[in-house]
Scaffold this motif. Structure first.
Motif, PDB file in Angstrom:
ATOM      1  N   GLN A 101       0.933  -1.331   0.076  1.00 41.16           N
ATOM      2  CA  GLN A 101      -0.012  -0.054  -0.026  1.00 41.16           C
ATOM      3  C   GLN A 101       0.842   1.321  -0.042  1.00 41.16           C
ATOM      4  OE1 GLN A 101      -2.359  -0.405   3.660  1.00 41.16           O
ATOM      5  NE2 GLN A 101      -4.230  -1.072   2.385  1.00 41.16           N
ATOM      6  N   ALA A 102       0.316   2.386  -0.477  1.00 39.92           N
ATOM      7  CA  ALA A 102       1.278   3.721  -0.809  1.00 39.92           C
ATOM      8  C   ALA A 102       0.055   4.579  -0.423  1.00 39.92           C
ATOM      9  CB  ALA A 102       2.081   3.780  -1.884  1.00 39.92           C
ATOM     10  N   GLN A 103       0.628   6.049  -0.106  1.00 39.60           N
ATOM     11  CA  GLN A 103      -0.051   7.058  -0.034  1.00 39.60           C
ATOM     12  C   GLN A 103       1.005   8.277   0.055  1.00 39.60           C
ATOM     13  OE1 GLN A 103      -2.189   7.152   3.676  1.00 39.60           O
ATOM     14  NE2 GLN A 103      -0.380   7.544   4.993  1.00 39.60           N
ATOM     15  N   LEU A 104       0.439   9.623  -0.474  1.00 43.81           N
ATOM     16  CA  LEU A 104       1.099  10.641  -0.153  1.00 43.81           C
ATOM     17  C   LEU A 104       0.838  11.340   1.137  1.00 43.81           C
ATOM     18  CD1 LEU A 104       0.747  12.173  -3.761  1.00 43.81           C
ATOM     19  CD2 LEU A 104       2.706  11.422  -2.637  1.00 43.81           C
ATOM     20  N   ALA A 105       1.711  12.149   1.850  1.00 48.66           N
ATOM     21  CA  ALA A 105       1.405  12.636   3.280  1.00 48.66           C
ATOM     22  C   ALA A 105       2.181  13.837   3.463  1.00 48.66           C
ATOM     23  CB  ALA A 105       1.492  11.893   4.302  1.00 48.66           C
ATOM     24  N   VAL A 106       1.180  15.044   3.814  1.00 47.71           N
ATOM     25  CA  VAL A 106       2.087  15.998   4.335  1.00 47.71           C
ATOM     26  C   VAL A 106       1.853  16.013   6.032  1.00 47.71           C
ATOM     27  CG1 VAL A 106       2.182  18.633   4.186  1.00 47.71           C
ATOM     28  CG2 VAL A 106       1.452  17.210   2.380  1.00 47.71           C
ATOM     29  N   PRO A 107       2.916  15.479   6.756  1.00 48.44           N
ATOM     30  CA  PRO A 107       2.620  15.542   8.228  1.00 48.44           C
ATOM     31  C   PRO A 107       2.548  16.834   8.871  1.00 48.44           C
ATOM     32  CG  PRO A 107       4.612  14.087   7.611  1.00 48.44           C
ATOM     33  CD  PRO A 107       3.984  14.800   6.361  1.00 48.44           C
ATOM     34  N   GLY A 108       3.331  17.824   8.401  1.00 47.63           N
ATOM     35  CA  GLY A 108       3.259  19.303   8.977  1.00 47.63           C
ATOM     36  C   GLY A 108       1.878  19.987   8.905  1.00 47.63           C
ATOM     37  N   LEU A 109       0.912  19.377   7.811  1.00 54.98           N
ATOM     38  CA  LEU A 109      -0.336  19.952   7.855  1.00 54.98           C
ATOM     39  C   LEU A 109      -1.474  18.838   8.413  1.00 54.98           C
ATOM     40  CD1 LEU A 109      -0.038  21.887   4.571  1.00 54.98           C
ATOM     41  CD2 LEU A 109      -0.023  22.758   6.825  1.00 54.98           C
ATOM     42  N   GLY A 113      -3.273  11.365   1.443  1.00 52.20           N
ATOM     43  CA  GLY A 113      -4.115  10.978   0.381  1.00 52.20           C
ATOM     44  C   GLY A 113      -4.538   9.834   0.495  1.00 52.20           C
ATOM     45  N   ASP A 114      -5.333   9.220  -0.429  1.00 53.43           N
ATOM     46  CA  ASP A 114      -6.212   8.095  -0.302  1.00 53.43           C
ATOM     47  C   ASP A 114      -4.906   6.737  -0.289  1.00 53.43           C
ATOM     48  OD1 ASP A 114      -8.368   9.218  -0.409  1.00 53.43           O
ATOM     49  OD2 ASP A 114      -8.605   9.261  -2.575  1.00 53.43           O
ATOM     50  N   VAL A 115      -5.063   5.892   0.352  1.00 49.81           N
ATOM     51  CA  VAL A 115      -4.341   4.552   0.401  1.00 49.81           C
ATOM     52  C   VAL A 115      -4.507   3.879  -0.912  1.00 49.81           C
ATOM     53  CG1 VAL A 115      -3.546   2.552   1.500  1.00 49.81           C
ATOM     54  CG2 VAL A 115      -4.168   4.447   2.893  1.00 49.81           C
ATOM     55  N   VAL A 116      -3.555   3.468  -1.726  1.00 48.96           N
ATOM     56  CA  VAL A 116      -3.646   2.677  -2.943  1.00 48.96           C
ATOM     57  C   VAL A 116      -2.988   1.269  -2.695  1.00 48.96           C
ATOM     58  CG1 VAL A 116      -3.314   2.607  -5.400  1.00 48.96           C
ATOM     59  CG2 VAL A 116      -3.789   4.764  -4.191  1.00 48.96           C
ATOM     60  N   ASP A 117      -3.992   0.108  -3.097  1.00 49.83           N
ATOM     61  CA  ASP A 117      -3.196  -1.114  -2.723  1.00 49.83           C
ATOM     62  C   ASP A 117      -2.796  -1.865  -4.182  1.00 49.83           C
ATOM     63  OD1 ASP A 117      -4.588  -1.145  -0.294  1.00 49.83           O
ATOM     64  OD2 ASP A 117      -5.625  -2.645  -0.491  1.00 49.83           O
ATOM     65  N   THR A 118      -1.654  -2.476  -4.233  1.00 51.67           N
ATOM     66  CA  THR A 118      -1.139  -3.167  -5.394  1.00 51.67           C
ATOM     67  C   THR A 118      -1.694  -4.670  -5.426  1.00 51.67           C
ATOM     68  OG1 THR A 118       0.737  -4.147  -4.276  1.00 51.67           O
ATOM     69  CG2 THR A 118       1.015  -1.935  -5.313  1.00 51.67           C
ATOM     70  N   ALA A 119      -1.819  -5.119  -6.603  1.00 46.92           N
ATOM     71  CA  ALA A 119      -2.103  -6.590  -6.733  1.00 46.92           C
ATOM     72  C   ALA A 119      -1.041  -7.411  -6.403  1.00 46.92           C
ATOM     73  CB  ALA A 119      -2.670  -6.838  -8.126  1.00 46.92           C
ATOM     74  N   ARG A 130      -2.438  10.247  -5.439  1.00 52.30           N
ATOM     75  CA  ARG A 130      -3.070  11.594  -5.283  1.00 52.30           C
ATOM     76  C   ARG A 130      -3.316  12.160  -3.967  1.00 52.30           C
ATOM     77  NH1 ARG A 130      -8.604  13.008  -5.037  1.00 52.30           N
ATOM     78  NH2 ARG A 130      -8.859  15.001  -6.089  1.00 52.30           N
ATOM     79  N   LEU A 131      -3.126  13.492  -3.894  1.00 49.52           N
ATOM     80  CA  LEU A 131      -3.527  14.012  -2.624  1.00 49.52           C
ATOM     81  C   LEU A 131      -3.941  15.648  -2.808  1.00 49.52           C
ATOM     82  CD1 LEU A 131      -3.136  14.744   0.469  1.00 49.52           C
ATOM     83  CD2 LEU A 131      -1.020  15.517  -0.313  1.00 49.52           C
ATOM     84  N   GLU A 132      -5.071  15.604  -2.333  1.00 50.74           N
ATOM     85  CA  GLU A 132      -5.960  16.933  -2.877  1.00 50.74           C
ATOM     86  C   GLU A 132      -5.486  17.924  -1.838  1.00 50.74           C
ATOM     87  OE1 GLU A 132     -10.401  18.767  -2.907  1.00 50.74           O
ATOM     88  OE2 GLU A 132     -10.195  16.325  -2.820  1.00 50.74           O
ATOM     89  N   LEU A 133      -5.158  19.058  -2.303  1.00 50.98           N
ATOM     90  CA  LEU A 133      -4.406  20.164  -1.400  1.00 50.98           C
ATOM     91  C   LEU A 133      -5.744  21.152  -1.031  1.00 50.98           C
ATOM     92  CD1 LEU A 133      -1.502  21.074  -3.489  1.00 50.98           C
ATOM     93  CD2 LEU A 133      -1.608  19.319  -1.722  1.00 50.98           C
ATOM     94  N   THR A 134      -5.668  21.332   0.509  1.00 53.80           N
ATOM     95  CA  THR A 134      -6.906  21.943   1.042  1.00 53.80           C
ATOM     96  C   THR A 134      -6.229  23.504   1.299  1.00 53.80           C
ATOM     97  OG1 THR A 134      -5.989  21.650   3.162  1.00 53.80           O
ATOM     98  CG2 THR A 134      -7.564  19.828   2.326  1.00 53.80           C
ATOM     99  N   ASP A 135      -7.256  24.216   1.734  1.00 53.52           N
ATOM    100  CA  ASP A 135      -6.800  25.694   2.260  1.00 53.52           C
ATOM    101  C   ASP A 135      -5.616  25.837   3.060  1.00 53.52           C
ATOM    102  OD1 ASP A 135      -8.769  26.696   0.032  1.00 53.52           O
ATOM    103  OD2 ASP A 135     -10.151  26.894   1.428  1.00 53.52           O
ATOM    104  N   ALA A 136      -5.387  24.669   3.803  1.00 54.06           N
ATOM    105  CA  ALA A 136      -4.460  24.857   4.995  1.00 54.06           C
ATOM    106  C   ALA A 136      -3.188  25.212   4.502  1.00 54.06           C
ATOM    107  CB  ALA A 136      -4.648  23.597   5.728  1.00 54.06           C
ATOM    108  N   TRP A 137      -3.053  24.785   3.326  1.00 55.87           N
ATOM    109  CA  TRP A 137      -1.654  24.767   2.658  1.00 55.87           C
ATOM    110  C   TRP A 137      -1.963  25.914   1.514  1.00 55.87           C
ATOM    111  CZ3 TRP A 137       1.531  20.419  -0.043  1.00 55.87           C
ATOM    112  CH2 TRP A 137       2.620  20.727  -0.420  1.00 55.87           C
TER     113      TRP A 137
END
Length: 168
Positions: A101-109, A113-119, A130-137
């Motif tokens: 499994q993998a995801q993108l993360a910004v711990p400072g904020l 992102g969504d966790v994606v599984d491999t087969a 994919r990581l959707e950027l919010t107004d916090a950044w």
């Protein structure tokens, strides 16, 4: 015609006579021109273009192997926000019977992102994170962004390689 002068009058184009014509003989309007320029500048300022990003290993001593059972930071980049979403194409080496499994993360904020599984299947699997950027950044502000991954099942050697990353 002695003593008479010929006067040349300015010719204004006649408006089109067909229905729906938008050709109108009017003098230029400075306010309309300035409003048009402001609208074009605003469109250019809000246009979001693709920007490629570069990642490096998060921990040089660990490199890019990923065998942990919990999400660990494998790759890191310092990113200045200029878009609305971050994307990363990642190649996950799964081994014969492993699932990752993998995801993108910004711990400072506190963003993840969504966790994606491999087969499973014993080969390298390509996934898109994919990581959707919010107004916090806010736009233009820099934060560390991590590609986090874990081995969900199996005991094979598992690895993570970044193929490309961008923001839009």
């Amino acid at each position: 015609m002695a003593g008479s002068e010929r006067r040349i009058l300015p010719v204004t184009p006649q408006p089109s006579r067909h229905v729906g014509s938008r050709v109108v003989a009017t003098a230029p309007d400075a306010v309309r021109t300035i409003t048009g320029i402001r609208a074009e500048v605003s469109r250019q300022a809000t246009r979001v273009r693709r920007e490629s990003l570069t990642f490096a290993p998060a921990d040089p001593s660990r490199g890019e192997p990923c065998t942990a059972a919990v999400m660990v930071s494998v790759l890191v980049a310092m990113i200045y926000r200029s878009g609305h979403n971050l994307y990363a194409d990642v190649a996950m080496g799964t081994g014969a019977a492993s699932v990752m499994q993998a995801q993108l993360a910004v711990p400072g904020l506190g963003l993840t992102g969504d966790v994606v599984d491999t087969a499973a299947g014993g080969s390298e699997r390509d996934i898109r994170l994919r990581l959707e950027l919010t107004d916090a950044w806010p736009m233009g502000e820099a934060h560390r962004v991590y590609v986090q991954a874990r081995r969900l099942s199996g005991a094979d050697a598992t690895t993570v390689r970044l193929l490309g990353a961008w923001q839009r």
